[in-house]
Write a protein that holds these residues in place. Structure first.
Motif, mmCIF file in Angstrom:
data_model
loop_
_atom_site.group_PDB
_atom_site.id
_atom_site.type_symbol
_atom_site.label_atom_id
_atom_site.label_comp_id
_atom_site.label_asym_id
_atom_site.label_seq_id
_atom_site.Cartn_x
_atom_site.Cartn_y
_atom_site.Cartn_z
ATOM 1 N N ILE A 12 7.710 5.409 -7.675
ATOM 2 C CA ILE A 12 7.523 4.033 -7.175
ATOM 3 C C ILE A 12 8.290 3.076 -8.264
ATOM 4 N N ALA A 13 9.100 2.410 -7.645
ATOM 5 C CA ALA A 13 9.723 0.908 -8.222
ATOM 6 C C ALA A 13 8.844 -0.196 -7.979
ATOM 7 N N SER A 14 8.030 -0.535 -9.019
ATOM 8 C CA SER A 14 6.956 -1.558 -8.565
ATOM 9 C C SER A 14 7.460 -3.095 -9.182
ATOM 10 N N PRO A 15 7.468 -3.985 -8.440
ATOM 11 C CA PRO A 15 7.484 -5.435 -8.970
ATOM 12 C C PRO A 15 6.246 -5.751 -9.635
ATOM 13 N N GLU A 16 6.342 -6.829 -10.550
ATOM 14 C CA GLU A 16 5.241 -7.381 -11.087
ATOM 15 C C GLU A 16 4.876 -8.626 -10.646
ATOM 16 N N TYR A 17 3.640 -8.776 -9.982
ATOM 17 C CA TYR A 17 3.196 -10.184 -9.452
ATOM 18 C C TYR A 17 1.978 -10.412 -10.517
ATOM 19 N N ASN A 18 2.081 -11.623 -11.412
ATOM 20 C CA ASN A 18 1.172 -12.182 -12.060
ATOM 21 C C ASN A 18 0.416 -10.920 -12.860
ATOM 22 N N SER A 19 1.290 -10.529 -13.588
ATOM 23 C CA SER A 19 0.837 -9.242 -14.560
ATOM 24 C C SER A 19 0.544 -7.923 -13.953
ATOM 25 N N SER A 20 0.489 -8.086 -12.561
ATOM 26 C CA SER A 20 0.050 -6.696 -11.716
ATOM 27 C C SER A 20 0.692 -6.150 -10.654
ATOM 28 N N ILE A 21 -0.172 -5.436 -10.055
ATOM 29 C CA ILE A 21 0.917 -4.790 -8.765
ATOM 30 C C ILE A 21 1.036 -5.765 -7.808
ATOM 31 N N SER A 22 2.155 -5.518 -6.918
ATOM 32 C CA SER A 22 2.497 -6.374 -5.827
ATOM 33 C C SER A 22 1.447 -6.349 -4.552
ATOM 34 N N PRO A 23 0.960 -7.127 -3.963
ATOM 35 C CA PRO A 23 0.133 -7.014 -2.898
ATOM 36 C C PRO A 23 0.450 -5.892 -1.800
ATOM 37 N N LEU A 24 1.936 -5.923 -1.614
ATOM 38 C CA LEU A 24 2.400 -4.917 -0.514
ATOM 39 C C LEU A 24 2.045 -3.662 -1.021
ATOM 40 N N LEU A 25 2.395 -3.290 -2.270
ATOM 41 C CA LEU A 25 1.934 -1.905 -2.934
ATOM 42 C C LEU A 25 0.667 -1.414 -2.837
ATOM 43 N N LYS A 26 -0.178 -2.613 -3.163
ATOM 44 C CA LYS A 26 -1.765 -2.207 -3.569
ATOM 45 C C LYS A 26 -2.386 -1.727 -1.994
ATOM 46 N N ASN A 27 -2.057 -3.038 -0.978
ATOM 47 C CA ASN A 27 -2.584 -2.799 0.146
ATOM 48 C C ASN A 27 -2.055 -1.532 0.797
ATOM 49 N N SER A 28 -0.634 -0.910 0.665
ATOM 50 C CA SER A 28 -0.448 0.229 1.355
ATOM 51 C C SER A 28 -1.275 1.301 0.621
ATOM 52 N N LEU A 29 -1.174 1.213 -0.694
ATOM 53 C CA LEU A 29 -2.157 2.274 -1.418
ATOM 54 C C LEU A 29 -3.674 2.165 -1.054
ATOM 55 N N ASP A 30 -3.970 1.236 -0.850
ATOM 56 C CA ASP A 30 -5.482 1.097 -0.572
ATOM 57 C C ASP A 30 -5.653 1.803 1.064
ATOM 58 N N TRP A 31 -4.898 1.486 1.970
ATOM 59 C CA TRP A 31 -4.976 1.858 3.358
ATOM 60 C C TRP A 31 -4.819 3.439 3.484
ATOM 61 N N ILE A 32 -3.685 4.020 2.572
ATOM 62 C CA ILE A 32 -3.690 5.622 2.797
ATOM 63 C C ILE A 32 -4.680 6.124 2.064
ATOM 64 N N SER A 33 -5.425 5.423 1.103
ATOM 65 C CA SER A 33 -6.633 6.100 0.359
ATOM 66 C C SER A 33 -7.931 6.577 1.325
ATOM 67 N N ARG A 34 -7.720 5.861 2.699
ATOM 68 C CA ARG A 34 -8.911 5.979 3.375
ATOM 69 C C ARG A 34 -8.921 7.135 4.218
ATOM 70 N N LYS A 35 -10.174 7.949 4.486
ATOM 71 C CA LYS A 35 -10.315 8.977 5.362
ATOM 72 C C LYS A 35 -10.099 8.569 6.803
ATOM 73 N N GLU A 36 -9.279 9.668 7.489
ATOM 74 C CA GLU A 36 -9.274 9.360 9.067
ATOM 75 C C GLU A 36 -10.362 10.086 9.733
ATOM 76 N N THR A 37 -10.890 11.222 9.421
ATOM 77 C CA THR A 37 -12.203 11.790 9.823
ATOM 78 C C THR A 37 -13.241 11.745 8.743
ATOM 79 N N ALA A 38 -14.381 12.233 9.200
ATOM 80 C CA ALA A 38 -15.680 12.292 8.239
ATOM 81 C C ALA A 38 -15.349 13.364 7.366
ATOM 82 N N ASP A 39 -14.963 14.581 7.907
ATOM 83 C CA ASP A 39 -14.799 15.952 7.096
ATOM 84 C C ASP A 39 -13.566 15.991 6.428
ATOM 85 N N GLU A 40 -12.670 14.939 6.491
ATOM 86 C CA GLU A 40 -11.655 15.091 5.579
ATOM 87 C C GLU A 40 -11.748 14.926 4.281
#
Ligand SMILES: Cc1cc2nc3c(=O)[nH]c(=O)nc-3n(C[C@H](O)[C@H](O)[C@H](O)COP(=O)(O)O)c2cc1C
Length: 191
Positions: free
Chosen positions: A77-105
């Motif tokens: 990952i080549a990560s831009p720095e926004y206000n000393s932290s992670i870009s909202p695009l990167l954080k939002n993408s990683l947040d969504w893909i951290s979620r389960k698609e089914t209860a048994d996953e």
């Protein structure tokens, strides 16, 4: 053979971080790795909202990106720095893909056991280094391994030539060792 996925945390057309991720992609490719470059601009998603998730589950692009993460072993990952932290695009993408698609996953399937390399580029004096600290912490907390070697290029507006190549020998050397360490670590773990 271990499979690698490289991308930047910026959707911007002329993103310095995209340029850096593309160079890393070429380095990995020329060393014989199975490596794919993706652009997060091709995976637009709404800002994470629990009500939206309850109503319609993961957005299609989050499902696509999550599938790609599951199918790959190592990531740069080549990560831009926004206000000393992670870009909202990167954080939002990683947040969504951290979620389960089914209860048994099983939890965090997109990250568990995966290997990450982190680089950053900024026109500022810290080179995006401060943004890599929370990114490293977040990835390690979701079950990934982040390799120790990293690169942060300061004053990046002066770092590329007209062909979008890095001009500084030290930048090239460190980027090459980041890519090598990612491939070596991934190969040891995933074969
Ligand atoms: C909201 C915002 C906050 C920023 N904060 C920082 C910062 O904390 N440190 C830094 O070095 N650059 C900061 N920048 C400048 C970015 O490093 C610069 O826009 C960079 O080009 C973004 O990466 P990209 O070229 O890959 O799109 C910020 C830019 C924006 C839009």
């Amino acid at each position: 053979m271990t499979k690698l996925l490289f991308f930047a945390g910026s959707a911007r057309k002329d993103s310095y971080n995209k340029k850096l991720a593309r160079i890393a992609h070429q380095l990995a490719k020329s060393s014989g790795a199975d490596v794919t470059f993706i652009d997060l601009k091709d995976f637009p998603m709404p800002i994470y909202d629990g009500d939206l998730e309850d109503a319609s589950g993961l957005p299609e692009n989050a499902k696509k990106l999550k599938k790609l993460f599951i199918e790959h072993d190592g990531f740069l990952i080549a990560s831009p720095e926004y206000n000393s932290s992670i870009s909202p695009l990167l954080k939002n993408s990683l947040d969504w893909i951290s979620r389960k698609e089914t209860a048994d996953e099983p939890g965090l399937v997109a990250f568990t056991g995966k290997v990450f390399a982190l680089v950053a580029a900024s026109p500022g004096g810290f080179g995006g280094l401060r943004g890599l600290v929370p990114l490293r912490m977040m990835l390690e907390n979701v079950g990934a391994l982040v390799i120790p070697t990293q690169l942060a290029i300061s004053f990046v507006n002066k770092a590329f030539n007209d062909q979008d190549e890095l001009t500084d020998e030290n930048h090239k050397k460190v980027l090459t060792s980041v890519v090598k360490q990612l491939i070596d670590t991934c190969t040891k773990i995933h074969g």
